[in-house]
Design a protein around this motif. Structure first.
Motif, mmCIF file in Angstrom:
data_model
loop_
_atom_site.group_PDB
_atom_site.id
_atom_site.type_symbol
_atom_site.label_atom_id
_atom_site.label_comp_id
_atom_site.label_asym_id
_atom_site.label_seq_id
_atom_site.Cartn_x
_atom_site.Cartn_y
_atom_site.Cartn_z
ATOM 1 N N UNK A 26 0.831 -1.194 0.000
ATOM 2 C CA UNK A 26 0.000 0.000 0.000
ATOM 3 C C UNK A 26 0.866 1.246 0.000
ATOM 4 N N UNK A 27 0.289 2.370 0.404
ATOM 5 C CA UNK A 27 1.031 3.634 0.423
ATOM 6 C C UNK A 27 2.309 3.519 1.249
ATOM 7 N N UNK A 28 2.178 2.951 2.466
ATOM 8 C CA UNK A 28 3.337 2.873 3.357
ATOM 9 C C UNK A 28 4.430 1.975 2.827
ATOM 10 N N UNK A 29 4.051 0.788 2.344
ATOM 11 C CA UNK A 29 5.055 -0.150 1.850
ATOM 12 C C UNK A 29 5.797 0.365 0.642
ATOM 13 N N UNK A 30 5.076 0.966 -0.304
ATOM 14 C CA UNK A 30 5.720 1.474 -1.514
ATOM 15 C C UNK A 30 6.574 2.705 -1.219
ATOM 16 N N UNK A 31 6.156 3.508 -0.241
ATOM 17 C CA UNK A 31 6.963 4.662 0.175
ATOM 18 C C UNK A 31 8.308 4.182 0.719
ATOM 19 N N UNK A 32 8.263 3.154 1.581
ATOM 20 C CA UNK A 32 9.494 2.592 2.140
ATOM 21 C C UNK A 32 10.367 1.994 1.042
ATOM 22 N N UNK A 33 9.754 1.261 0.127
ATOM 23 C CA UNK A 33 10.505 0.638 -0.955
ATOM 24 C C UNK A 33 11.257 1.683 -1.773
ATOM 25 N N UNK A 34 10.575 2.729 -2.150
ATOM 26 C CA UNK A 34 11.180 3.756 -3.004
ATOM 27 C C UNK A 34 12.411 4.382 -2.341
ATOM 28 N N UNK A 35 12.263 4.795 -1.083
ATOM 29 C CA UNK A 35 13.358 5.525 -0.438
ATOM 30 C C UNK A 35 14.474 4.606 0.048
ATOM 31 N N UNK A 36 14.138 3.400 0.479
ATOM 32 C CA UNK A 36 15.197 2.476 0.894
ATOM 33 C C UNK A 36 16.015 1.993 -0.308
ATOM 34 N N UNK A 37 15.373 1.824 -1.450
ATOM 35 C CA UNK A 37 16.126 1.469 -2.663
ATOM 36 C C UNK A 37 17.088 2.594 -3.040
ATOM 37 N N UNK A 38 16.627 3.839 -2.896
ATOM 38 C CA UNK A 38 17.489 4.980 -3.220
ATOM 39 C C UNK A 38 18.720 5.004 -2.323
ATOM 40 N N UNK A 67 -11.570 2.571 -8.147
ATOM 41 C CA UNK A 67 -10.887 2.384 -9.431
ATOM 42 C C UNK A 67 -9.830 3.450 -9.705
ATOM 43 N N UNK A 68 -10.096 4.707 -9.291
ATOM 44 C CA UNK A 68 -9.110 5.756 -9.542
ATOM 45 C C UNK A 68 -7.870 5.566 -8.671
ATOM 46 N N UNK A 69 -8.043 5.103 -7.437
ATOM 47 C CA UNK A 69 -6.890 4.832 -6.581
ATOM 48 C C UNK A 69 -6.041 3.700 -7.164
ATOM 49 N N UNK A 70 -6.691 2.701 -7.744
ATOM 50 C CA UNK A 70 -5.941 1.618 -8.386
ATOM 51 C C UNK A 70 -5.131 2.151 -9.562
ATOM 52 N N UNK A 71 -5.748 3.033 -10.348
ATOM 53 C CA UNK A 71 -5.029 3.608 -11.485
ATOM 54 C C UNK A 71 -3.869 4.464 -11.013
ATOM 55 N N UNK A 72 -4.049 5.132 -9.861
ATOM 56 C CA UNK A 72 -2.968 5.958 -9.316
ATOM 57 C C UNK A 72 -1.779 5.089 -8.911
ATOM 58 N N UNK A 73 -2.050 3.943 -8.268
ATOM 59 C CA UNK A 73 -0.975 3.034 -7.892
ATOM 60 C C UNK A 73 -0.234 2.542 -9.136
ATOM 61 N N UNK A 74 -0.982 2.272 -10.197
ATOM 62 C CA UNK A 74 -0.354 1.829 -11.436
ATOM 63 C C UNK A 74 0.528 2.934 -12.029
ATOM 64 N N UNK A 75 0.064 4.171 -11.926
ATOM 65 C CA UNK A 75 0.844 5.315 -12.396
ATOM 66 C C UNK A 75 2.140 5.447 -11.595
ATOM 67 N N UNK A 76 2.032 5.348 -10.251
ATOM 68 C CA UNK A 76 3.219 5.444 -9.397
ATOM 69 C C UNK A 76 4.180 4.301 -9.699
ATOM 70 N N UNK A 77 3.635 3.120 -9.942
ATOM 71 C CA UNK A 77 4.454 1.959 -10.280
ATOM 72 C C UNK A 77 5.275 2.231 -11.543
ATOM 73 N N UNK A 78 4.631 2.738 -12.560
ATOM 74 C CA UNK A 78 5.326 3.035 -13.813
ATOM 75 C C UNK A 78 6.362 4.142 -13.627
ATOM 76 N N UNK A 79 5.991 5.139 -12.850
ATOM 77 C CA UNK A 79 6.873 6.295 -12.651
ATOM 78 C C UNK A 79 8.141 5.910 -11.892
ATOM 79 N N UNK A 80 8.003 5.049 -10.871
ATOM 80 C CA UNK A 80 9.126 4.727 -9.982
ATOM 81 C C UNK A 80 9.679 3.315 -10.196
ATOM 82 N N UNK A 81 9.115 2.588 -11.152
ATOM 83 C CA UNK A 81 9.588 1.234 -11.462
ATOM 84 C C UNK A 81 9.595 0.360 -10.208
ATOM 85 N N UNK A 82 8.438 0.224 -9.579
ATOM 86 C CA UNK A 82 8.341 -0.479 -8.308
ATOM 87 C C UNK A 82 8.145 -1.984 -8.455
#
Length: 495
Positions: A26-38, A67-82
């Motif tokens: 979710x928001x928390x897990x992906x936030x941690x993933x992005x910054x810890x990978x950096x 549905x819009x929140x799901x699309x947002x997660x997909x957008x963030x995924x593409x943007x940050x290569x999660x």
């Protein structure tokens, strides 16, 4: 922090070694993933779900739909290569400190013309009822406690206006401001008490907050509303008047929005749900409501539900919107073992113990977001997971730079924090209500404050002070009974 986590596959993936394993995409897990990978850490996110939560993103509604929140997660995924570091359809069965080394169809079900029962009027119940009410043949709502719902005041957003706000830095201003408000929203309590205003001034304020929609009526009002019962009663009276005016049937008015003398609970001490047309559904001829405290359920039958007054109700579909084990449930349902061999579920069976709402003693190198004894349910989720996420990232960085392999809260520090959380709650009106805020929705669960009631700014200040003092209250590289030398810290068994 050189010890790694060992991820054991579910029969498909081979065992692999990670610096960090993050449970939840979710928001928390992906936030941690992005910054810890950096920061250079090898990370893996695992989640039971089958997907994450192309163009520049613009929200279309004030309160985004699922549905819009799901699309947002997909957008963030593409943007940050999660996705490359996310393992979906994978649950955690157990986790152990190693000193040596049900799904439902998302497309929905057909309800048109059917006899349907909904048990429960919490957030899920409210959303379900207002959506299916116009579709079903007949709807019976079985309600234990009225939900003191607030108007969402949903509306579409103008893409041109949103683009201009974004260009002018409006989003950044909101992001910065919410860190300084009690609930982590873009609005805050007033700097005055209710008794400082006349009745006319109170009504004028309440009308303004009501028209503003969302949680403003709850968290942008008088600063003593959740402390002073007399002030709280004025808000409840206003809520009841507004809500009862929307319900035509006199009996349904009393069941769904009782007057103050039969108030189900103090306003705001249970999470008020946001609604769009919830109360209007009850004006339909094909919708009934049963007050379960007056007429409890006796049993389920082959054809439906039998009530204790002898009535047999027949249904084609029964929807259980009866809640879940909130705040602690997601953690204790995993068999997590500490350094002393005691599971987290056993440790918390008589009461919850944490330090800073992010760690617990004897579970080194384990951190949790949006969990017990943090601001959690009293605040905006994304705000909290970002603030806690930043703190955890900094703590891991501190360990790495100082060559510390383990970081573990002391028993004394978690006892002090648990007492602090209880004291903050005890001066409010929350303890007077049986709610999931207090763990009272699950039989046998300890009744206690599960959330930090001091507000976001105070929480940030107190957790920051701990970090500035070299992470006071934590032991580093404690002498556990290691037996043989090893570096693996957590072994996770995945479903």
């Amino acid at each position: 922090m050189s010890p790694a986590a060992e991820v054991k596959g579910n029969g498909v993936a081979a065992t692999s070694s990670m610096d960090v394993v993050i449970v939840g995409a979710g928001f928390g897990g992906l936030y941690q993933l992005h910054y810890l990978r950096k920061m250079g850490y090898k990370c893996k996110v695992v989640d039971n779900a089958g997907e994450l939560g192309g163009q520049d993103w613009t929200w279309s509604e004030r309160f985004p739909s699922w549905p819009e929140l799901r699309r947002y997660f997909q957008y963030v995924d593409e943007k940050l290569d999660l996705s490359k570091d996310v393992q979906l359809n994978t649950g955690v069965k157990s986790a152990e400190f190693d000193v040596n080394s049900s799904q439902y169809p998302q497309e929905g079900i057909e309800l048109e013309g059917k006899k349907v029962a909904v048990i429960g009027t919490g957030a899920s119940g409210v959303q379900t009822i207002q959506e299916i009410g116009p579709q079903v043949g007949h709807l019976t709502v079985l309600q234990r406690t009225p939900n003191l719902c607030l108007p969402m005041n949903q509306h579409k957003l103008d893409p041109e206006v949103e683009a201009r706000v974004k260009k002018e830095g409006g989003y950044e201003k909101v992001f910065d401001y919410r860190r300084n408000t009690f609930g982590g929203f873009h609005f805050d309590f007033l700097e005055k008490n209710g008794d400082e205003d006349t009745d006319e001034q109170k009504k004028e304020l309440y009308e303004k907050l009501w028209d503003g929609g969302g949680f403003r009526f709850w968290l942008a009002t008088y600063k003593d509303l959740l402390f002073d019962k007399k002030v709280n009663d004025t808000a409840y009276n206003f809520w009841a008047e507004k809500t009862r005016a929307r319900i035509k049937d006199p009996k349904k008015k009393d069941v769904l929005a009782p007057l103050l003398d039969k108030q189900p609970h103090t306003f705001g001490t249970k999470r008020p749900s946001l609604e769009q047309r919830y109360y209007e559904v009850y004006n339909q001829d094909n919708v009934d409501v049963v007050a379960l405290k007056a007429t409890p359920i006796e049993t389920f039958t082959e054809k439906g539900i039998k009530l204790k007054d002898g009535r047999d109700l027949e249904f084609d579909v029964i929807i259980l919107a009866t809640g879940f084990d909130s705040v602690t449930g997601g953690l204790v349902q995993i068999d997590i073992k500490g350094t002393d061999g005691v599971s987290l579920a056993d440790k918390w069976s008589k009461g919850t113990w944490t330090y800073l709402g992010m760690t617990t003693a004897n579970f080194p190198n384990m951190y949790f977001l949006y969990g017990p004894q943090g601001p959690t349910a009293f605040a905006n989720g994304p705000t909290i997971v970002e603030l806690q996420g930043d703190w955890i990232i900094d703590a891991i960085d501190y360990c790495e730079k100082n060559n510390k392999k383990t970081m573990d809260a002391t028993a004394q520090s978690e006892a002090g924090w648990t007492k602090h959380v209880a004291e903050l709650c005890d001066i409010t009106l929350f303890p007077g209500t049986d709610s999931w805020y207090m763990g009272a929705n699950v039989p046998g669960k300890p009744r206690e404050s599960l959330n930090y009631a001091g507000g976001v700014p105070r929480y940030v200040r107190e957790t920051k002070e701990v970090a500035e003092k070299g992470y006071a209250g934590f032991n580093f590289d404690a002498p556990y009974d290691t037996g043989k030398l090893g570096e693996k810290v957590n072994a996770l068994k995945l479903n």
